[in-house]
Design an enzyme around this catalytic site. Structure first.
Site, PDB file in Angstrom:
ATOM      1  N   ASP A   1      93.608  74.534 -34.359  1.00  0.00           N
ATOM      2  CA  ASP A   1      93.468  75.725 -33.526  1.00  0.00           C
ATOM      3  C   ASP A   1      92.332  76.585 -34.063  1.00  0.00           C
ATOM      4  OD1 ASP A   1      94.712  77.607 -31.407  1.00  0.00           O
ATOM      5  OD2 ASP A   1      94.537  78.894 -33.164  1.00  0.00           O
TER       6      ASP A   1
ATOM      7  N   GLU B   1      90.366  80.395 -33.867  1.00  0.00           N
ATOM      8  CA  GLU B   1      90.192  81.762 -33.379  1.00  0.00           C
ATOM      9  C   GLU B   1      88.686  81.994 -33.313  1.00  0.00           C
ATOM     10  OE1 GLU B   1      92.741  83.208 -32.236  1.00  0.00           O
ATOM     11  OE2 GLU B   1      94.254  81.951 -33.170  1.00  0.00           O
TER      12      GLU B   1
ATOM     13  N   HIS C   1      98.343  83.686 -32.417  1.00  0.00           N
ATOM     14  CA  HIS C   1      96.925  84.073 -32.434  1.00  0.00           C
ATOM     15  C   HIS C   1      96.350  84.148 -33.843  1.00  0.00           C
ATOM     16  CE1 HIS C   1      97.695  84.574 -28.285  1.00  0.00           C
ATOM     17  NE2 HIS C   1      98.355  85.686 -28.425  1.00  0.00           N
TER      18      HIS C   1
ATOM     19  N   ASP D   1      99.443  79.000 -35.189  1.00  0.00           N
ATOM     20  CA  ASP D   1      99.395  78.368 -33.870  1.00  0.00           C
ATOM     21  C   ASP D   1      99.349  76.847 -33.982  1.00  0.00           C
ATOM     22  OD1 ASP D   1      99.437  80.861 -32.748  1.00  0.00           O
ATOM     23  OD2 ASP D   1      97.509  80.711 -31.733  1.00  0.00           O
TER      24      ASP D   1
END
Length: 202
Positions: free
Chosen positions: A10, A12, A150, A155
Site C-alpha cells: 500500500d 500513501e 490510511h 492498510d
C-alpha cells in the site's frame, strides 16, 4: 504460483496520480508465505516538496515527519529488492501499481511479479457488501482491526487479512484447495453475474 504466497502493498501519496506529478510518501507491505506474514516493510519517503494540509490530515503523515525521511529513490531501491520474485496484491491495485511503476521508473528499477486487486475480487465475491472500501469490508467480514486506516503498513496488513479471508471463501465454495494466483486474476475480470456459476464448476 499460489495466491497464499504474495506481497501485499500500500502507498500513501501526495495526490491521486503520478501523471500529475504526485509522488509516494510512504510504502508499507507484508510478505505472505503460505498464508502467514513472514516479513514487513514500512518506510516514509521524502518527495522533495511539502505536502498539503489535506494529505497531512488524511494520512497523519506530516511535513516534519517527511523532512527526516530518506528520498523516494533510496526507499524504492530497497523496496524493489523486497518484492523481487513475488506476485503483488493491493486494494485498488491500479492506483498502487501506477505509483510503483512511476517511482521505480525514476530509478531504472523493475519487478517481475504480476498484480491482483483485492478490491476487484471483493466486488465479485461480496456483491451484498454496502461498498468495497477496505474499512467497510473489514467490518463486513468481521476481521479484527485495531489501528488507523490510511497508513501504509496498517492498510497492507488489513488487506492481507481480507485477502486470506477471500481465498478461504473461494476454497469453501469450490473443490480448489490451493487457489492459484492466475485464478484470482481471472475472477477479478469476470462479469459479476457469472461468478456463482463459474465457482460452482470448479
Amino acid at each position: 504460483m499460489n495466491a497464499h504466497t504474495v506481497i501485499v502493498l500500500d502507498f500513501e501519496t501526495t495526490g491521486l496520480s503520478p501523471d500529475n506529478g504526485d509522488r509516494a510518501i510512504e510504502i508499507g507491505a507484508v510478505k505472505l508465505v503460505n498464508g502467514v506474514i513472514t516479513e514487513r516493510f514500512q518506510e516514509l519517503m521524502d518527495p522533495g516538496r511539502p505536502i498539503n494540509y489535506f494529505i497531512e490530515d488524511y494520512t497523519g503523515i506530516t511535513n516534519q515527519m517527511l523532512s527526516s525521511a530518506a528520498p523516494c529513490g533510496e526507499v524504492m531501491a530497497r523496496f524493489a529488492d523486497f518484492i523481487q520474485g513475488h506476485n503483488l496484491v493491493a486494494h485498488n491495485a491500479s492506483f498502487d501499481k501506477r505509483f510503483l511503476d512511476s517511482e521505480l521508473q525514476r530509478i531504472s528499477a523493475d519487478y517481475d511479479g504480476d498484480f491482483a486487486c483485492s478490491l476487484l475480487l471483493s466486488r465479485r465475491l461480496y456483491q451484498d457488501a454496502p461498498n468495497h472500501k477496505l474499512g467497510t469490508l473489514v467490518n463486513y467480514k468481521n476481521i479484527e482491526s485495531n489501528g488507523s486506516f490510511h497508513r501504509a503498513l496498517y492498510d497492507s496488513e488489513m488487506t492481507a487479512k481480507l485477502w486470506l479471508v477471500m481465498l478461504n471463501d473461494i476454497e469453501q465454495q469450490t473443490s480448489v484447495s490451493d487457489v492459484p494466483f492466475s485464478l484470482i486474476q481471472r475472477l477479478s475480470k469476470m462479469p459479476k453475474k457469472n461468478i456463482d456459476t463459474f465457482l460452482a464448476k470448479l
